[in-house]
Design a protein around this motif. Sequence first.
Motif, PDB file in Angstrom:
ATOM      1  N   LYS A  65      -0.771   5.984  -9.063  1.00 46.52           N
ATOM      2  CA  LYS A  65      -2.037   6.535  -9.311  1.00 46.52           C
ATOM      3  C   LYS A  65      -2.913   5.686  -8.492  1.00 46.52           C
ATOM      4  O   LYS A  65      -3.078   4.349  -8.521  1.00 46.52           O
ATOM      5  CB  LYS A  65      -2.661   7.015 -10.725  1.00 46.52           C
ATOM      6  CG  LYS A  65      -1.500   7.725 -11.359  1.00 46.52           C
ATOM      7  CD  LYS A  65      -2.137   7.958 -12.648  1.00 46.52           C
ATOM      8  CE  LYS A  65      -1.152   8.786 -13.633  1.00 46.52           C
ATOM      9  NZ  LYS A  65      -1.587   8.997 -14.995  1.00 46.52           N
ATOM     10  N   PRO A  66      -4.149   6.393  -7.938  1.00 45.93           N
ATOM     11  CA  PRO A  66      -5.109   5.199  -7.352  1.00 45.93           C
ATOM     12  C   PRO A  66      -5.882   4.434  -8.344  1.00 45.93           C
ATOM     13  O   PRO A  66      -6.008   3.221  -8.067  1.00 45.93           O
ATOM     14  CB  PRO A  66      -6.144   6.428  -6.893  1.00 45.93           C
ATOM     15  CG  PRO A  66      -5.662   7.471  -6.665  1.00 45.93           C
ATOM     16  CD  PRO A  66      -4.464   7.695  -7.783  1.00 45.93           C
ATOM     17  N   THR A 103      -2.168  -1.383  -3.843  1.00 45.31           N
ATOM     18  CA  THR A 103      -2.928  -0.452  -3.296  1.00 45.31           C
ATOM     19  C   THR A 103      -2.708   0.963  -3.224  1.00 45.31           C
ATOM     20  O   THR A 103      -1.459   1.061  -2.509  1.00 45.31           O
ATOM     21  CB  THR A 103      -3.794  -0.985  -2.039  1.00 45.31           C
ATOM     22  OG1 THR A 103      -4.187  -2.416  -2.116  1.00 45.31           O
ATOM     23  CG2 THR A 103      -4.948   0.162  -1.536  1.00 45.31           C
ATOM     24  N   SER A 140       0.924  -1.281  -0.051  1.00 42.36           N
ATOM     25  CA  SER A 140       0.059   0.003   0.071  1.00 42.36           C
ATOM     26  C   SER A 140       0.850   1.278  -0.069  1.00 42.36           C
ATOM     27  O   SER A 140       1.845   1.280   0.961  1.00 42.36           O
ATOM     28  CB  SER A 140      -1.045   0.035   1.243  1.00 42.36           C
ATOM     29  OG  SER A 140      -1.740  -1.228   1.220  1.00 42.36           O
ATOM     30  N   THR A 144      -4.425   0.608  -8.615  1.00 37.80           N
ATOM     31  CA  THR A 144      -4.507  -0.192  -7.652  1.00 37.80           C
ATOM     32  C   THR A 144      -5.354  -1.526  -8.417  1.00 37.80           C
ATOM     33  O   THR A 144      -6.270  -1.330  -9.307  1.00 37.80           O
ATOM     34  CB  THR A 144      -5.744   0.198  -6.735  1.00 37.80           C
ATOM     35  OG1 THR A 144      -5.172   1.309  -5.947  1.00 37.80           O
ATOM     36  CG2 THR A 144      -6.427  -0.708  -5.822  1.00 37.80           C
ATOM     37  N   GLN A 170       0.883   5.722  -1.129  1.00 35.50           N
ATOM     38  CA  GLN A 170       0.292   6.756  -1.435  1.00 35.50           C
ATOM     39  C   GLN A 170       0.405   7.207  -2.724  1.00 35.50           C
ATOM     40  O   GLN A 170       1.272   6.730  -3.504  1.00 35.50           O
ATOM     41  CB  GLN A 170       0.573   8.037  -0.549  1.00 35.50           C
ATOM     42  CG  GLN A 170       0.044   7.847   1.059  1.00 35.50           C
ATOM     43  CD  GLN A 170      -0.013   9.107   1.753  1.00 35.50           C
ATOM     44  OE1 GLN A 170       0.695  10.043   1.457  1.00 35.50           O
ATOM     45  NE2 GLN A 170      -0.953   9.280   2.890  1.00 35.50           N
ATOM     46  N   ALA A 171      -0.503   8.107  -3.568  1.00 35.83           N
ATOM     47  CA  ALA A 171      -0.433   8.273  -4.995  1.00 35.83           C
ATOM     48  C   ALA A 171       0.835   9.093  -4.900  1.00 35.83           C
ATOM     49  O   ALA A 171       1.277   9.841  -3.978  1.00 35.83           O
ATOM     50  CB  ALA A 171      -1.504   9.447  -5.131  1.00 35.83           C
ATOM     51  N   SER A 193      -3.557   4.929  -2.469  1.00 34.27           N
ATOM     52  CA  SER A 193      -4.528   5.831  -2.009  1.00 34.27           C
ATOM     53  C   SER A 193      -4.134   7.266  -2.460  1.00 34.27           C
ATOM     54  O   SER A 193      -3.155   7.590  -2.527  1.00 34.27           O
ATOM     55  CB  SER A 193      -4.327   5.669  -0.467  1.00 34.27           C
ATOM     56  OG  SER A 193      -3.113   6.005   0.247  1.00 34.27           O
ATOM     57  N   SER A 194      -5.324   7.824  -2.421  1.00 34.23           N
ATOM     58  CA  SER A 194      -5.138   9.191  -2.934  1.00 34.23           C
ATOM     59  C   SER A 194      -4.892  10.252  -1.770  1.00 34.23           C
ATOM     60  O   SER A 194      -5.084  10.038  -0.412  1.00 34.23           O
ATOM     61  CB  SER A 194      -6.471   9.690  -3.611  1.00 34.23           C
ATOM     62  OG  SER A 194      -7.522   9.647  -2.748  1.00 34.23           O
TER      63      SER A 194
END
Length: 122
Positions: free
Chosen positions: A84-85, A119, A11, A88, A13-14, A121-122
Amino acid sequence: QVQLMESGGGSVQAGGSLRLSCTASEFTFSVAWFRQAPGKEREGVAHIYTSTTHTHYADSVRGRATISRDKADNTVYLQMNSLKPEDTAMYYCAARRGVGYPLFLSSEYPYWGQGTQVTVSS
């Protein structure tokens, strides 16, 4: 029977990066990374001919992804940057012994790994 093992998902972040690895139990000439998001079709994102290192990318990742190989240990890597999201998905490594087209037709690949989740996340 070629066995493939992926690793490196996670996981982030963007804007972040991940490097996915795919280790094969023996040499295979043609290796691709596919991904599948929930409710969507499986999509080929990157391909490499392991002997020539010729590569090919889907438009969705071109410029953000780099596929490479370490011939010594039959490992193929997928470096993903500027995530980017919409990246995912479950990412799968697929392999075949010879040349085949099209590169991103999943039915052309007899050998698959179990997948690694990415994954973003934005």
